[in-house]
Design a protein around this motif. Structure first.
Motif, PDB file in Angstrom:
ATOM      1  N   HIS A 163      11.780  10.023  -2.366  1.00 11.25           N
ATOM      2  CA  HIS A 163      11.756  11.477  -2.358  1.00 11.25           C
ATOM      3  C   HIS A 163      10.865  12.055  -1.264  1.00 11.25           C
ATOM      4  CE1 HIS A 163      13.986  10.992  -5.945  1.00 11.25           C
ATOM      5  NE2 HIS A 163      12.963  10.567  -6.666  1.00 11.25           N
ATOM      6  N   ASP A 164       9.729  11.404  -0.998  1.00  6.92           N
ATOM      7  CA  ASP A 164       8.854  12.000   0.019  1.00  6.92           C
ATOM      8  C   ASP A 164       8.896  11.260   1.349  1.00  6.92           C
ATOM      9  OD1 ASP A 164       7.429   9.820  -0.958  1.00  6.92           O
ATOM     10  OD2 ASP A 164       5.486  10.759  -0.636  1.00  6.92           O
ATOM     11  N   GLN A 165       9.252   9.981   1.333  1.00  7.46           N
ATOM     12  CA  GLN A 165       9.258   9.242   2.597  1.00  7.46           C
ATOM     13  C   GLN A 165      10.671   8.819   2.993  1.00  7.46           C
ATOM     14  OE1 GLN A 165       6.356   6.066   2.283  1.00  7.46           O
ATOM     15  NE2 GLN A 165       4.648   7.497   2.424  1.00  7.46           N
ATOM     16  N   GLY A 166      11.647   9.110   2.134  1.00  6.84           N
ATOM     17  CA  GLY A 166      13.035   8.777   2.467  1.00  6.84           C
ATOM     18  C   GLY A 166      13.308   7.285   2.498  1.00  6.84           C
ATOM     19  N   LYS A 167      12.395   6.508   1.988  1.00  8.46           N
ATOM     20  CA  LYS A 167      12.529   5.050   2.072  1.00  8.46           C
ATOM     21  C   LYS A 167      11.740   4.452   0.920  1.00  8.46           C
ATOM     22  CE  LYS A 167      10.502   2.385   5.489  1.00  8.46           C
ATOM     23  NZ  LYS A 167      10.301   1.003   5.471  1.00  8.46           N
ATOM     24  N   PRO A 168      12.409   3.633   0.085  1.00  2.51           N
ATOM     25  CA  PRO A 168      11.680   3.075  -1.054  1.00  2.51           C
ATOM     26  C   PRO A 168      10.707   1.986  -0.622  1.00  2.51           C
ATOM     27  CG  PRO A 168      13.859   2.089  -0.931  1.00  2.51           C
ATOM     28  CD  PRO A 168      13.794   3.131   0.165  1.00  2.51           C
ATOM     29  N   GLU A 172      19.084  -1.983  -4.096  1.00  2.90           N
ATOM     30  CA  GLU A 172      19.418  -0.620  -3.661  1.00  2.90           C
ATOM     31  C   GLU A 172      20.053   0.198  -4.779  1.00  2.90           C
ATOM     32  OE1 GLU A 172      20.614  -3.446  -2.537  1.00  2.90           O
ATOM     33  OE2 GLU A 172      22.792  -3.391  -2.329  1.00  2.90           O
ATOM     34  N   ILE A 173      20.534  -0.479  -5.839  1.00  5.19           N
ATOM     35  CA  ILE A 173      21.050   0.305  -6.971  1.00  5.19           C
ATOM     36  C   ILE A 173      20.185   0.097  -8.216  1.00  5.19           C
ATOM     37  CG2 ILE A 173      23.442   0.354  -6.163  1.00  5.19           C
ATOM     38  CD1 ILE A 173      24.026  -1.886  -8.246  1.00  5.19           C
ATOM     39  N   LEU A 174      19.090  -0.666  -8.076  1.00  6.47           N
ATOM     40  CA  LEU A 174      18.200  -0.904  -9.221  1.00  6.47           C
ATOM     41  C   LEU A 174      16.815  -0.331  -8.926  1.00  6.47           C
ATOM     42  CD1 LEU A 174      19.422  -4.544 -10.033  1.00  6.47           C
ATOM     43  CD2 LEU A 174      19.965  -2.469 -11.302  1.00  6.47           C
ATOM     44  N   CYS A 175      15.802  -1.209  -8.861  1.00  7.29           N
ATOM     45  CA  CYS A 175      14.418  -0.731  -8.729  1.00  7.29           C
ATOM     46  C   CYS A 175      14.198   0.175  -7.521  1.00  7.29           C
ATOM     47  CB  CYS A 175      13.466  -1.917  -8.670  1.00  7.29           C
ATOM     48  SG  CYS A 175      13.880  -3.136  -7.412  1.00  7.29           S
ATOM     49  N   GLU A 176      14.752  -0.234  -6.381  1.00  7.85           N
ATOM     50  CA  GLU A 176      14.443   0.522  -5.157  1.00  7.85           C
ATOM     51  C   GLU A 176      15.126   1.887  -5.147  1.00  7.85           C
ATOM     52  OE1 GLU A 176      14.841  -1.914  -1.626  1.00  7.85           O
ATOM     53  OE2 GLU A 176      13.631  -3.504  -2.519  1.00  7.85           O
ATOM     54  N   GLN A 177      16.237   1.987  -5.872  1.00  8.97           N
ATOM     55  CA  GLN A 177      16.875   3.299  -5.965  1.00  8.97           C
ATOM     56  C   GLN A 177      15.995   4.259  -6.757  1.00  8.97           C
ATOM     57  OE1 GLN A 177      20.348   3.867  -8.520  1.00  8.97           O
ATOM     58  NE2 GLN A 177      21.324   4.943  -6.839  1.00  8.97           N
ATOM     59  N   ALA A 178      15.254   3.711  -7.719  1.00  8.83           N
ATOM     60  CA  ALA A 178      14.434   4.559  -8.585  1.00  8.83           C
ATOM     61  C   ALA A 178      13.076   4.880  -7.969  1.00  8.83           C
ATOM     62  CB  ALA A 178      14.223   3.858  -9.922  1.00  8.83           C
ATOM     63  N   SER A 183       0.826  -1.213   0.000  1.00  6.99           N
ATOM     64  CA  SER A 183       0.000   0.000   0.000  1.00  6.99           C
ATOM     65  C   SER A 183       0.861   1.264   0.000  1.00  6.99           C
ATOM     66  CB  SER A 183      -0.970  -0.001   1.180  1.00  6.99           C
ATOM     67  OG  SER A 183      -0.263   0.231   2.364  1.00  6.99           O
ATOM     68  N   ARG A 184       2.181   1.127   0.218  1.00  6.69           N
ATOM     69  CA  ARG A 184       3.055   2.301   0.125  1.00  6.69           C
ATOM     70  C   ARG A 184       3.364   2.658  -1.323  1.00  6.69           C
ATOM     71  NH1 ARG A 184       8.182   1.761   2.081  1.00  6.69           N
ATOM     72  NH2 ARG A 184       8.275   4.008   2.022  1.00  6.69           N
ATOM     73  N   CYS A 185       3.115   1.719  -2.217  1.00  7.28           N
ATOM     74  CA  CYS A 185       3.425   1.954  -3.634  1.00  7.28           C
ATOM     75  C   CYS A 185       2.421   2.949  -4.201  1.00  7.28           C
ATOM     76  CB  CYS A 185       3.370   0.639  -4.412  1.00  7.28           C
ATOM     77  SG  CYS A 185       3.542   0.845  -6.189  1.00  7.28           S
ATOM     78  N   THR A 186       2.909   3.967  -4.912  1.00  3.12           N
ATOM     79  CA  THR A 186       1.987   4.972  -5.461  1.00  3.12           C
ATOM     80  C   THR A 186       1.422   4.555  -6.814  1.00  3.12           C
ATOM     81  OG1 THR A 186       3.749   6.181  -6.548  1.00  3.12           O
ATOM     82  CG2 THR A 186       3.217   6.856  -4.319  1.00  3.12           C
ATOM     83  N   TYR A 187       1.805   3.382  -7.313  1.00  2.00           N
ATOM     84  CA  TYR A 187       1.296   2.910  -8.604  1.00  2.00           C
ATOM     85  C   TYR A 187       1.644   3.944  -9.677  1.00  2.00           C
ATOM     86  CZ  TYR A 187      -2.030  -0.137 -11.166  1.00  2.00           C
ATOM     87  OH  TYR A 187      -2.627  -1.039 -12.017  1.00  2.00           O
TER      88      TYR A 187
END
Lengths: 432, 441
Positions: B97-102, B86-92, B30-34
């Protein structure tokens, strides 16, 4: 210093927060715990004529959001299933022990004058501050000709209200069902019947979900389900509108309203008061979190009032009513545009796809050479619908900015494109 | 002497990240903004439609989520465990940007794939009508397996020739044990093979008992995914002493030993190198019970090939990281006993020894200074940067011979990259076979 003390239909209350007639007010121990937690009053769970009803096992359905938060619940519970005498004795006891708290007796009876009047007198004698007539319950009781079966017929609302008024000398609240086409018909009927106040809304008729294994609506009782009364946060918008309809209607605007419907926070409470409510009733929020939630409702409301400079609830009661108008009174020359604050934008693109697919193709999506995603509003296409600002996951990232277009206020009845135009707009120069 | 009990050691090699339970997965989803045209998709070498699979988790369509993942990446289960997210999907992820955590994309992917595999469902993909073509894959690592699965889906008959006794390549022999707990690599291969049309022949080594020329004769197309089977050496005195070995070998032994407490843990262990293999070796040595584990890297931390997350993991496990030092000799009588290091510095842009040395005890030295393509003597294949040259369609210079994964000169040496190479090579080979057939008619 702010003060939450208020008077609701002639009844003094230390704060506007009452527990609505429901399971939380079913018996002495619940009500005692509620008063200890700080609630200003309770509307005792609806009392009927003995023998008491039988309730089912499996009573609540739920509408979850995707994080298992609860948007709303529904119930198929009937009125109090305990003997009247026990309820009345407990009411007497609680009245003695908590003299500064309000106890209202909710009641329901078959549509006979003597049934309503005799029950009203019995409850009044237990020492309640007032009576609430339950015309709302949309399940079970209506199949026996009670609850919403009465509330949906304005003539019966008026008649029963009048019977009870004749029988007792106590403030009488008529509780309205939202399961009607026009809330004003029953509100005006209750007024004609002589009620001192309206309580609304009762629960909304509903099926919260279907169990796809059992192939039955929930809550299921031995493989079968029935429609129940929906309540909680999800019904708040419906309740706000019905309260506002009564508060801005010439015939009913003086009526006292005890507002019910999805009140979960101080903000919900303030919104109902701003639309004219004198008192507030809460049930679902307490059922979900316990009686302690009243603490923040009180503290938050007081902080809000202090910030705005309101000393008493009356200082802002009904302040939003004048601004609640018919569509025909809206200014069609008003213009606003979405503005995306780039520093706050996280680049998710939700605004873009919402606008692109379902609105006005007014948000451009560019990716620069570094892969930075940038979304910009095309003012020429933006109609100011607010959708992008609503879907944006970052609060306040998208701002709706008013455009000063120098145009005078112009409503539909005044609009040149209205073939039935009756009204001629006031020219800007002559406006005061 | 190890400082851990037997059960403790085996516990040390259990899942490093605990998998998400259902509620945790739905809450995290549910944290995913889709996002629309999401940056995480672009960041994934296999282009998994991440927002869609996360949305499917949220709507409790877990089977659908697994299908979304596996349709792009048939080894999505391993990638969920081993990818440096941490250097692929989650980095992007925009939530940085808004929660400081992917959003925990890796853990969500694992939840979806594991839930699907646990449910023991039929294989989710159907093969096309038989194409009449037989193709070969050399190497049953991520590239070869991904190639084989996609080629089988396209209707070809596939034979994989694998040098080792088990399929999986680095998934089976190379990744840290705590990333692939519970024999996941074999479980995943079993799942992949269910598609049908794939045969694996073991102990088949190119350049040994297998010839590329013969494969080209016997098959309509050949895919080479042999990885990097050789290790760079230090080239210093004492390198051949017992106790000095390649880190990849150390890890493979550890992975192939069911009871890890039976393995000797050196008292003083030194790992040379700064990549993820060096970290995997050092952390596993520590978890095996080595008292002192020192990772020696010749430059500063910012130059290390390992991701910041991996370096942090090493430190948390008690690995001492010694920077700006290089080995110059290993001392010992019958076996390694100490290693001599020379401090280094960047002088006018070049790395140089400073002449200052230090000697630290080392009864075990693990070399992790990089792997290299081992078939340089296969003369028919053109090379680039010491690896097999391929064009953007993964074609080598030999018609009908394709290659992908770590052994080719394109891309980074990542499991997920190898999967993508294999997948794309299968499609490219399909087009090639179709074109050839058309010409023959």
């Amino acid at each position: 210093m702010t003060n939450l003390h208020c008077n609701i239909a002639g009844i003094d209350s230390i704060n506007p927060f009452w527990l609505a007639s429901a399971p939380p007010t079913d018996k002495y121990i619940n009500v005692k715990r509620a008063f200890d937690a700080g609630w200003g009053g309770v509307v005792w769970k609806t009392l009927g004529i003995d023998p008491p009803v039988i309730n089912t096992s499996s009573r609540y359905g739920v509408h979850h959001d995707r994080s298992r938060g609860i948007l709303g619940i529904n119930n198929i519970e009937l009125i109090s299933d305990r003997p009247l005498a026990i309820n009345l004795a407990e009411i007497e006891q609680i009245r003695r022990e908590y003299p500064d708290r309000v106890v209202i007796g909710s009641m329901m009876a078959p549509i006979e004058k003597s049934a309503w009047q005799e029950l009203a007198v019995k409850i009044a004698n237990s020492g309640v501050h007032g009576l609430e007539l339950n015309f709302g319950c949309p399940h079970g009781m209506c199949e026996r000709g009670m609850g919403s079966a009465i509330g949906q017929v304005p003539e019966m609302v008026e008649q029963v209200t009048r019977w009870v008024r004749q029988a007792v000398d106590l403030p009488v609240f008529t509780k309205l069902t939202p399961n009607i086409t026009n809330i004003l018909w029953s509100a005006e009927a209750a007024q004609r019947g002589g009620c001192h106040g309206l309580a609304l809304i009762n629960t909304v008729n509903s099926i919260t979900s279907v169990d796809l294994d059992l192939m039955a609506p929930t809550p299921t009782v031995d493989g079968k389900g029935t429609h129940g009364g929906y309540c909680g946060s999800a019904v708040k918008p419906i309740a706000l509108n019905m309260v506002a309809e009564i508060a801005r209607n010439a015939e009913t605007k003086q009526m006292t309203i005890s507002a019910i419907g999805g009140i979960e926070t101080w903000r919900d409470a303030a919104e109902f008061i701003a639309l004219g409510a004198s008192g507030l009733q809460v049930c679902t929020a307490a059922m979900l979190y316990g009686f302690r939630i009243v603490e923040d409702m009180k503290a938050g409301l007081q902080n809000f009032m202090a910030e705005k400079g309101y000393a008493h609830l009356d200082d802002f009661r009904g302040k939003a009513v004048a601004n609640t108008v018919d569509w025909n009174d809206l200014n069609l020359n008003f213009d606003s545009k979405a503005f995306i604050k780039q520093a706050q934008c996280i680049g998710c693109g939700r605004c873009h796809i919402a606008c692109e697919d379902t609105s006005h193709q007014a948000i451009r999506f560019d990716t620069n050479s570094q892969g930075l995603r940038r979304f910009t509003v095309l003012d020429d296409h933006c109609v100011g619908c607010n959708l992008c600002a609503h879907v944006c996951p970052v609060p306040d990232c998208i701002e709706m900015r008013t455009v000063d277009n120098g145009q005078p206020r112009l409503t539909w009845p005044q609009h040149p494109k209205n073939p039935l135009r009756t009204d001629v707009p006031v020219s800007k120069n002559t406006e005061v | 002497m190890t400082k851990f009990s037997k059960s403790q050691i085996n516990q040390n090699f259990d899942d490093l990240h605990k998998p998400l339970n259902r509620l945790q997965a739905i809450t995290e989803a549910s944290r995913c903004t889709y996002c629309y045209e999401a940056p995480c998709i672009t960041a994934c070498p296999t282009s998994i439609d991440i927002p869609t699979f996360i949305h499917q988790i949220r709507s409790e369509n877990i089977k659908g989520a697994a299908q979304t993942i596996l349709s792009e990446n048939i080894l999505g289960g391993t990638c969920a465990r081993a990818c440096p997210t941490e250097i692929l999907c989650e980095q992007a992820c925009v939530r940085n940007h808004d929660q400081g955590k992917p959003v925990e994309i890796g853990l969500l992917q694992r939840f979806a794939v594991d839930t699907f595999l646990d449910a023991d469902q039929p294989h989710p993909f159907k093969r096309a009508e038989p194409s009449g073509k037989r193709v070969a894959a050399v190497g049953a690592g991520p590239a070869g397996l991904a190639f084989a699965h996609r080629a089988a889906l396209l209707g070809h008959q596939v034979v994989i020739f694998e040098a080792e006794a088990k399929p999986g390549g680095l998934n089976e022999y190379g990744l840290a044990a705590y990333k692939m707990a519970n024999n996941f690599a074999q479980r995943e291969v079993d799942f992949l093979m269910q598609v049908g049309g794939i045969e694996i022949q073991h102990s088949q080594r190119l350049g040994d008992n297998l010839s590329l020329a013969q494969l080209r004769q016997d098959f309509d197309g050949v895919f080479i995914g042999v990885g990097l089977a050789a290790n760079h050496q230090l080239g210093i005195p004492g390198e051949n002493l017992p106790g000095v070995e390649d880190a990849t070998n150390f890890i493979a032994t550890l992975r192939q030993t069911a009871d890890k407490s039976s393995l000797p843990a050196g008292e003083n262990l030194v790992v040379i190198g700064g990549g993820n293999t060096a970290i995997d070796a050092a952390v596993q040595a520590k978890r095996l019970g080595s008292a002192n584990v020192t990772l020696v890297y010749r430059r500063g931390e910012e130059y290390m090939g390992a991701t910041a997350w991996e370096i942090d993991l090493a430190r948390k496990n008690g690995v001492v990281i010694l920077l700006w030092a290089k080995p110059i000799a290993i001392h010992g009588g019958d076996a390694a006993a100490a290693i001599v290091l020379e401090k280094t510095a960047l002088l006018e842009g070049t790395l140089q020894g400073t002449g200052n040395t230090l000697t630290i005890p080392a009864d075990k030295v693990l070399k992790a200074v990089g792997q290299k393509y081992a078939l340089a003597d296969e003369p028919s294949l053109d090379l680039a940067k010491g690896k097999i040259w391929v064009n953007e369609r993964f074609e080598t210079n030999l018609p009908g011979v394709f290659a992908g994964g770590d052994c080719v000169h394109l891309g980074e040496d990542l499991t997920v990259q190898a999967v993508e190479h294999g997948k794309r090579a299968a499609h490219a080979m399909g087009r090639y076979l179709f074109t050839i057939s058309a010409l023959e008619i």
